[in-house]
Design an enzyme around this catalytic site. Structure first.
Site, PDB file in Angstrom:
ATOM      1  N   LYS A 158       2.534 -10.765  -3.412  1.00  0.00           N
ATOM      2  CA  LYS A 158       3.386  -9.592  -3.182  1.00  0.00           C
ATOM      3  C   LYS A 158       4.854 -10.008  -3.121  1.00  0.00           C
ATOM      4  O   LYS A 158       5.740  -9.303  -3.615  1.00  0.00           O
ATOM      5  CB  LYS A 158       2.966  -8.886  -1.898  1.00  0.00           C
ATOM      6  CG  LYS A 158       1.616  -8.195  -2.055  1.00  0.00           C
ATOM      7  CD  LYS A 158       1.032  -7.770  -0.738  1.00  0.00           C
ATOM      8  CE  LYS A 158      -0.283  -7.028  -0.941  1.00  0.00           C
ATOM      9  NZ  LYS A 158      -1.038  -6.902   0.308  1.00  0.00           N
ATOM     10  N   GLY A 176       0.815  -1.222   0.000  1.00  0.00           N
ATOM     11  CA  GLY A 176       0.000   0.000   0.000  1.00  0.00           C
ATOM     12  C   GLY A 176       0.839   1.259   0.000  1.00  0.00           C
ATOM     13  O   GLY A 176       1.629   1.495  -0.905  1.00  0.00           O
TER      14      GLY A 176
END
Lengths: 168, 336
Positions: B221, B150
């Site tokens: 990720k 993020g």
């Protein structure tokens, strides 16, 4: 091998150096020195505790050399299992032959399970356990962990390992 | 003043966040010498297009009131192919099975000579190498800071701020949902099931939480980090993945006795000992990786700078938009 040695030195200047030089001469890695200057023995000598790591096994030479320097070697203690790890297991730990899980580590000769705490919330529910394993050195500890992981996989137990890197 | 024309493809939480950030930061961007014109916004119903630049306030309002931005039935792909612009913000949802529709959107953008900034993990976790090569082939810039962590600037940190360092390993908490669940279970001695339900009520966990709690999101990720920072050329299937569904509150209490917490850690390491693993791990309470709540954190081990640790909000509309904005600005600067 980690060795703890209790020595007695005469209470005159320069004695500590005489005690430590033989150690470094024979390849010992000195980890800690405690100089008990405030606790003399009845004969007036000063107790010193030294902890060191010795990989070449020349302990006898070290003791001979210390005695030549007129330093009294009072006790020599060896700590065989030095590395330690705590892991957590989750699953049906007890019903999957817990003593076998422990034996697989203990039978290696280089590692041991030294402590277990188990939490069993209810019959037929999964238990959780915290296991402390000791081993001779880092590599042996990794080997012991690999054995534990193989056993755990067969018994459908989840192994939670610590992270490797400390923030240093 | 450099004018950059861009499209926002996908107008869910992320796309709307980008629109809000671009509106809020308009003066700041002008100060940087950047005039951003959003010429198209699309969602699953259609598109709105204005070559002179859309009024983003009106677009956000229309989305809120009617559920769509559409004023024409042009598709996202139509916009990418036929609307003249420089930069595509690909903000459609992640599909880890096929990577679509993001994968096609990104490749078509490259083919039409458009730079791409994306928050979509799917295409990167499945086809990193292909995307990298296509961007290179067409001479365009491809950036994806928002896909990992993020708001936490992990890719830019490794590539730009730590330039010259070799990154030896990265370990971290890359999923806020799992971290929230494990933190709450520890603090309140509650069961996994109970806390999961609570997280679902709060909107922190999805109604189908599989993607988060089984470690799939963290693994994706990790793949992006492995490819983008370690140049590994790996895919999702190469990661060893264990989720958090089996963690008991008893295990957390036992860890607590030893001053440890349990967290879902993603770990990537290159070199002789190649590691790509997602698993619950024991972490000393005073360790910088032991963050609570929905926070994300990453510890980069480098050869020259030593360990570097960053932490921040791993999800959220504005936080993700912040990462996208930083990529947009880098592209604008490189493009002038």
């Amino acid at each position: 091998m980690i060795i703890s040695m209790d020595l007695e030195l005469k209470d005159i200047p320069g004695q500590l150096v005489h005690a430590l030089i033989p150690l470094s001469d024979f390849g010992a890695n000195i980890m800690s020195v405690l100089h008990h200057h405030d606790q003399p023995t009845p004969s007036g000598s000063i107790p010193v505790q030294v902890i060191f790591e010795l990989k070449n096994g020349r302990l006898k030479d070290i003791i001979t050399e210390l005695e030549k320097n007129d330093i009294r070697v009072v006790t020599v203690g060896k700590k065989r299992l030095y590395e330690e790890v705590t892991v957590i297991l989750i699953g049906h730990i007890v019903h999957n032959d817990m003593s076998d899980t422990i034996d697989q580590i203990d039978n290696t000769g280089f590692a041991e399970v030294v402590s277990i705490s188990i939490s069993m919330p209810g019959i037929n529910e999964q238990s959780s356990a915290s296991l402390v394993i000791n081993a001779e050195d880092k590599n042996k500890l990794i080997e012991a962990m690999n054995i534990l992981k193989t056993v755990a996989e067969k018994k459908n137990l989840l192994v939670i390992e610590p992270i490797e890197n400390s923030f240093e | 003043m450099k004018t950059i024309r861009l499209s926002i493809i996908g107008f869910g939480a992320v796309g709307q966040g980008v629109a809000r950030v671009l509106r809020n930061k308009r003066d700041y961007l002008v100060h940087l010498g950047i005039n951003l014109l959003v010429v198209a916004v699309t969602d699953s119903h259609g598109a709105c297009i204005d070559p002179d630049g859309l009024d983003l306030r009106a677009v956000l309002q229309r989305k809120k009131e009617s559920g769509t931005v559409a004023t024409s039935n042009a598709s996202s792909l139509d916009v990418i192919k036929n609307t003249d612009h420089d930069l595509v913000i690909e903000a459609t949802p992640t599909d880890i099975e096929t990577g679509e529709p993001g994968l096609t959107h990104i490749i078509e953008s490259f083919k039409h000579g458009r730079h791409v900034v994306t928050s979509n993990k799917g295409p990167l976790a499945l086809q990193y190498k292909q995307l990298y090569n296509e961007a290179k082939k067409h001479g365009v810039i491809f950036r994806f800071e928002a896909t990992v962590g993020g708001a936490m600037p992990i890719l830019n940190l490794a590539h730009d701020a730590l330039a010259g360092n070799r990154i030896i390993s990265i370990e971290g908490i890359l999923n806020g949902t799992c971290n929230y669940i494990l933190s709450r279970m520890t603090e309140e001695s509650l069961s996994y099931k109970h806390v999961l339900g609570e997280a679902q009520d709060l909107g922190i966990a999805e109604s189908d939480p599989t993607y988060d709690v089984e470690g799939i999101d963290t693994a994706c990720k990790l793949v992006i980090l492995a490819n983008a920072i370690f140049e590994m050329d790996v895919m999702y299937g190469d990661v060893e993945v264990t989720g958090i569904t089996k963690i008991t509150s008893e295990a957390l209490s036992l860890a607590n006795v030893e001053n440890n917490v349990i967290r879902l850690i993603g770990e990537v390491q290159d070199g002789n000992k190649r590691i790509m693993r997602v698993a619950p791990r024991l972490i000393p309470k005073q360790h910088p990786l032991a963050v609570g709540g929905t926070l994300n954190v990453a510890l980069l081990k480098t050869d020259t700078a030593g360990p570097i640790c960053i932490s921040g909000k791993g999800a959220g509309s504005m936080e993700t938009a912040s990462a996208i904005l930083s990529d947009i600005i880098v592209i604008c600067h490189k493009n002038t």
